[in-house]
Structure formats: C-alpha cells, structure tokens
Design a protein around this motif. Structure first.
Motif, PDB file in Angstrom:
ATOM      1  N   ALA A   1       0.791  -1.261   0.104  1.00 17.82           N
ATOM      2  CA  ALA A   1      -0.080   0.079   0.046  1.00 17.82           C
ATOM      3  C   ALA A   1       0.807   1.305  -0.084  1.00 17.82           C
ATOM      4  N   VAL A   2       0.764   1.459  -0.716  1.00 21.51           N
ATOM      5  CA  VAL A   2       1.443   3.343  -1.024  1.00 21.51           C
ATOM      6  C   VAL A   2       0.195   4.675  -1.320  1.00 21.51           C
ATOM      7  N   ARG A   3       0.976   5.764  -0.171  1.00 23.05           N
ATOM      8  CA  ARG A   3      -0.222   7.048  -0.561  1.00 23.05           C
ATOM      9  C   ARG A   3       0.204   7.809  -1.313  1.00 23.05           C
ATOM     10  N   LEU A   4      -0.363   8.259  -2.123  1.00 29.23           N
ATOM     11  CA  LEU A   4       0.474   9.898  -3.857  1.00 29.23           C
ATOM     12  C   LEU A   4       0.554  11.014  -3.287  1.00 29.23           C
ATOM     13  N   ARG A   5       1.291  11.591  -3.440  1.00 29.34           N
ATOM     14  CA  ARG A   5       1.479  12.931  -3.640  1.00 29.34           C
ATOM     15  C   ARG A   5       1.364  13.383  -4.377  1.00 29.34           C
ATOM     16  N   ARG A   6       0.982  12.798  -5.874  1.00 27.15           N
ATOM     17  CA  ARG A   6       0.321  13.721  -6.724  1.00 27.15           C
ATOM     18  C   ARG A   6      -0.188  12.980  -7.250  1.00 27.15           C
ATOM     19  N   PRO A   7      -1.766  13.400  -7.814  1.00 24.86           N
ATOM     20  CA  PRO A   7      -2.292  12.119  -8.701  1.00 24.86           C
ATOM     21  C   PRO A   7      -1.855  11.451  -9.553  1.00 24.86           C
ATOM     22  N   ALA A   8      -2.158  10.628 -10.269  1.00 20.87           N
ATOM     23  CA  ALA A   8      -1.006   9.778 -10.735  1.00 20.87           C
ATOM     24  C   ALA A   8      -2.527   8.224 -11.341  1.00 20.87           C
ATOM     25  N   THR A   9      -1.928   8.022 -13.018  1.00 21.55           N
ATOM     26  CA  THR A   9      -3.060   7.211 -13.511  1.00 21.55           C
ATOM     27  C   THR A   9      -1.710   5.326 -13.053  1.00 21.55           C
ATOM     28  N   VAL A  10      -2.735   4.751 -12.737  1.00 17.18           N
ATOM     29  CA  VAL A  10      -1.789   3.283 -11.740  1.00 17.18           C
ATOM     30  C   VAL A  10      -2.855   2.187 -12.239  1.00 17.18           C
ATOM     31  N   ALA A  11      -1.737   1.472 -12.563  1.00 11.93           N
ATOM     32  CA  ALA A  11      -2.316   0.121 -13.253  1.00 11.93           C
ATOM     33  C   ALA A  11      -1.565  -1.459 -12.489  1.00 11.93           C
ATOM     34  N   VAL A  12      -2.505  -2.177 -12.046  1.00 15.46           N
ATOM     35  CA  VAL A  12      -1.926  -3.348 -11.234  1.00 15.46           C
ATOM     36  C   VAL A  12      -2.163  -4.826 -12.132  1.00 15.46           C
ATOM     37  N   THR A  13      -0.826  -5.352 -12.392  1.00 19.45           N
ATOM     38  CA  THR A  13      -1.314  -6.368 -13.119  1.00 19.45           C
ATOM     39  C   THR A  13      -0.182  -7.768 -12.649  1.00 19.45           C
ATOM     40  N   GLY A  14      -0.497  -8.811 -13.113  1.00 17.26           N
ATOM     41  CA  GLY A  14      -0.025  -9.869 -12.544  1.00 17.26           C
ATOM     42  C   GLY A  14      -0.561 -10.821 -11.588  1.00 17.26           C
ATOM     43  N   ALA A  15      -0.053 -11.276 -10.238  1.00 11.09           N
ATOM     44  CA  ALA A  15      -1.114 -12.105  -9.775  1.00 11.09           C
ATOM     45  C   ALA A  15      -2.153 -10.407  -9.897  1.00 11.09           C
ATOM     46  N   PRO A  16      -4.069 -11.734  -9.568  1.00 14.28           N
ATOM     47  CA  PRO A  16      -4.732 -10.984  -9.730  1.00 14.28           C
ATOM     48  C   PRO A  16      -4.936 -10.661  -7.791  1.00 14.28           C
TER      49      PRO A  16
END
Lengths: 303, 222
Positions: free
Chosen positions: A65-80
C-alpha cells in the motif's frame, strides 16, 4: 521533488522496484535482474501510458500500500489481487486515476505470486548500469520497500493510450516447463534424465527472485565432483548435490559450479515466477538443439 | 586449442577449452572479433574457468560451426595496465596458508605480493574477480564450513584463485589480508576495478605483514 512521489504505508512481504533489468554486464558478475513476470510488467506500463522500460513495483504474495503525493494513473497486473483506493474497490488490470493523498492498496494475491503496480511517469530511482531494478542477489538498485519510505515518480505523461483492461491469463494448476537439454546433461545418468522427464516435482517455499527451487525426486548423477565455474543462463536448470533442480530466475548468479541439465526458454519463466509454493511442476525435455553434439557420449554413466 | 561447443538453451553457446589460459585467450579473441564487428550480435560474453559463455545469439549453431576454423593467438599477457592494490597482510588464515605452503607468513606475503595476477573471470558478486597467477603448488582448499560473514575488502585464496570480497558476505575462502581498494563503484566507468583480463599486483602496506591477533575464525577447516 518530494511532491512527485509516494509514501510506502505497507511494504508487504517483499516489494521491489523493477524494470527490464541490466543486460550486458554478466562478465562483471552483475545479474540481469528486472521484473520476473515481464509480460505483466510491460502490460502495466502500457496501461498507464509508459514505455515498457519504466520502473514498476513488483509485489510478492501480500501486495503493498502506498499514499500518493501527486495524482497518478495507476494499473495493477500480474497476480490478480483486490485493488483499492482509500478502501474502495477499483479495477484490477486497468488504468485507474488516483487523486493526491489517496491510499492505493494492492491486496493479497488471489492466485499467483507477483503483482505489478505501474504509475504514469514510472518509479524514479538512480539507475545502476542503466537499470532501476532491485537485484536481491547482489544488492544493486533501490532497496526493497520499507515502511515510510518515500519513492519518487517521473513526470506524468499524457493520457494513457487506448489499452483497455485485459483478462488475466490465468494461473495453471500445474507448472509445465519445456527444457532444452544441455550443456551438462551428460553429467546425469539416463535414469536421472528419466526422473527429470517423469518425476513429480513441486515448487519449494524456498523459491525467490534468484531461483525457483523444487522439491521431489533427486536426479541421479553420472559424474561426481564439481564442475569448474561456468557462465549461467537465465532459465538454467541447475542441479545442486541434493539432485533437485533449481530454475534460475532474473537475479541468478552469473557463474556457477553445479551442472546445468537444461535451460527453460525465456517465454515460460513468467509462469514459473507466478507459481506458488506447492504447485506441481512437470519438466518436458525437448532434447538438445539439433546442432549440438550427441547428448550421450561414450563412457558416461549407464542405465 | 581444442574447442567444444555445448548448447545452452535456444540462444546460448558454451565453448569449453582445455585450460584456464585457453579460456582467457578465447575470451580475448571473442572481444577482438566483437570490436571488429566480426562476431554475430550477442547479449553477454561471460568468461569462466574453462569456458566462455555467449548468450543472446540468434543462431548459436552457426557460430559453433565456424569455431573450428578460427585461429586463436596465445594470450598476450603484456597488453594491459597493471592495477596495484595495497594490502595489509593481516588475515586470520595467513598463518594457516603459510603452513600449507611450507613457508613463514612473511615469506607467504612475499610470494603473494611477488606474483602478477590476471583477472580470469568475474562472478559471485559484482566486482568479484577470480585472479589467476599462483603456481599450482600454492593452491589451497576452501574452508569446509564457510564463514557466515567475510568483511568487505578481504583478500582471499581458494583453489588456484585469489580474490577480494567487494562487500561483506558469507564466504569460504582463506583470508590472508585486507584492502581499502574500492572493488565496485556503480558511479565509476567501469564500475568494477577487476574486469576480465586486468593485470593485478598486490602491494604490501609496510609493517603490516603477519596475522592479526585474535581468536581463531569460526568454521576453519582442520
């Protein structure tokens, strides 16, 4: 530029920064390193509009888990795994917009081992020999994530290109790995090679980014003693004295003195990297490539 | 020179030769051909004890077929600058090594520092070189049980090789001294002080020859 960054709130079992690795330095003892599931790493980057070489986070089983310090477009792949933003479920395997200050969490993998978290702009770190990959064998590259660490992000790109969410390719209940025999298959008896082809192996819990260790039958050797150290390939199936094959993954040592019975072609290594401990493993020897000398030489072993 | 080509997967070629010297000569020839663009595109060229491994070849069989026609000149030992490494010969195994050699520790230091070494190959850790040059009568075995921690900069011996630990790690080699030389610096070009082919000489720091006092190390072979 600490505003273009994120803070690690939960590092998980092992989360590292990964890219396509450092190639061309094996003669200095530098492993290739890089994402173990390269197709998943590349896909995560494409989803957020990065080049495939941008650095992502590679998690292990329990996410991060991470807290963003700028808005970001994020994607998670690999192990569902479940993906949440401030506790609310969002899509896995798709580009998600995360506002400044929000908590992005990749949860425990439902299947497989390693998830990839890409941010638009990529994770920034000091490149070592041209790569931002964390190499757990030699300690090159950024340290694995720890609680409270602040990692920089690159400048955000434009809108992500038209890549939609993609279905997970699935984790097979059994890992089937083709093996091109050689260079040291002649260090094993015909019975040992039969064991490789027919034996029921399982993924050992001692597996890591260096190698996928196996439990199961022992490959019988035709020659005792140690080999003089020689160069090791990615995908090499090295057989230590206990006879149980170890499949060399991205952080493997560049030279070694145990015989390599065969090599698993690179396209199959992503599946190996996603196999949880206990997964049954079958090796399917393909024989030697046709130009090589005969696999059996006179005076070597016997049935 | 007898060359034996062994397949390593679909894109790798392991070339085996009869001796370490032949492997160094073959490696030098491969680098010459690569520099002259007379070698097919390759991702890695990794020399080792008796082999050179080429990885990332589009057609390893084609190169394997060409090899028997190559003329490989003998190794030219005088073609590179000598790297000098200052050593305090204060390692916990110096006395044991000297005993195995049948000499005093002071004489062991003279033998080691009087030898011109050459980096035959690297491995184990970034910046760790396997240095050859000691005559066979001075080869020593590894410890039966490796030390769990060898300090950074330890100058060590095992088999026919000398090496320097670029960072603290477990290790089973016989420790004869320590150096402040930086074996690995990612900001330096090249990052490794020891690269294959580099000539190396160890220079004793005056007044430091002799084993450091202290308890015997754990895991020392009998």
């Amino acid at each position: 530029m600490t505003d273009s960054a994120f803070v690690v709130v939960r590092p998980g079992a092992l989360t590292t920064v990964q890219d396509l690795g450092r190639v061309g330095h094996a003669h200095l003892g530098v492993p290739r390193s890089g994402a173990l599931d390269q197709p998943a790493h590349r896909l995560a980057n494409r989803l957020v509009g990065n080049t495939e070489g941008a650095a992502t986070l590679e998690t292990t089983l329990t996410g991060c888990a991470v807290r963003l310090r700028r808005p970001a477009t994020v994607a998670v792949t690999g192990a569902p795994c479940p993906v949440t933003v401030d506790g609310r479920p969002v899509a896995w395997g798709a580009a998600v917009r995360v506002p400044t200050g929000a908590l992005l969490e990749a949860g425990t993998a439902a299947q497989g081992v390693r998830s990839y978290v890409a941010f638009d702009g990529g994770v920034e770190a000091e490149p070592v020999l041209g790569s931002r990959a964390t190499d757990v064998l030699s300690g090159l590259g950024p340290a694995p994530l720890v609680d409270g660490a602040v990692l920089r992000l690159g400048p955000p790109g434009g809108p992500a290109p038209g890549v939609d969410g993609v279905p997970h390719r699935g984790v097979a209940p059994q890992l089937v790995l083709p093996v091109v025999l050689g260079p040291r298959d002649d260090w094993f008896t015909p019975a040992g090679l039969r064991t490789l082809a027919t034996g029921e192996f399982r993924v050992s819990a001692a597996s890591n980014r260096i190698g996928l260790r196996t439990e199961g039958p022992s490959l019988e050797r035709a020659k005792d003693g140690e080999l003089a150290s020689e160069g090791m390939a990615l995908g090499a199936l090295q057989v230590p004295p206990d006879g149980r094959p170890v499949l060399f993954l991205a952080d493997h040592p560049t030279t070694g003195g145990y015989p390599v019975v065969g090599v698993v072609p690179e396209p199959y290594l992503a599946a190996a990297a996603q196999a949880v401990p206990g997964t049954p493993v079958r090796f399917t020897p393909l024989g030697r490539v046709s130009w090589g000398p005969p696999a059996r030489r006179t005076g070597v072993g016997g049935p | 020179m007898t060359l034996r080509s062994l397949p390593v997967g679909e894109h790798g070629l392991l070339i085996e030769v009869d001796s370490g010297e032949a492997a160094e000569a073959l490696h030098a020839e491969l680098l010459r051909r690569a520099a002259a663009r007379k070698l097919p595109a390759v991702r890695e060229i990794v020399p080792a004890a008796r082999t050179v491994f080429l990885d990332g070849l589009a057609d390893p069989g084609r190169l394997a077929a060409e090899l028997p026609g190559w003329r490989i000149p003998p190794l030219d030992r005088g073609d590179s600058e000598i790297v000098e490494v200052s050593v305090r010969y204060d390692g916990p195994d110096l006395a044991e090594v000297a005993k195995r050699w049948g000499v005093t520790p002071e004489e062991a230091v003279r033998i080691h520092s009087g030898t011109e070494f050459r980096v035959a190959f690297c491995g184990f850790a970034p910046g760790f070189g396997y240095l050859t040059g000691l005559p066979e009568r001075f080869h020593v075995p590894r410890h039966a049980t490796p030390r769990t921690r060898v300090p950074v900069g330890s100058v060590a011996l095992a088999g026919g090789y000398t090496g320097v630990y670029p960072r603290s790690s477990p290790g089973g080699w016989q420790l004869i001294g320590t150096t402040d030389a930086v074996l690995w610096d990612a900001a330096r070009e090249p990052a490794a002080l020891f690269t294959p082919g580099t000539r190396v000489r160890f220079i004793p720091v005056p007044g430091t020859a002799g084993p450091a006092p202290g308890p015997p190390p754990e895991g020392t072979a009998p």
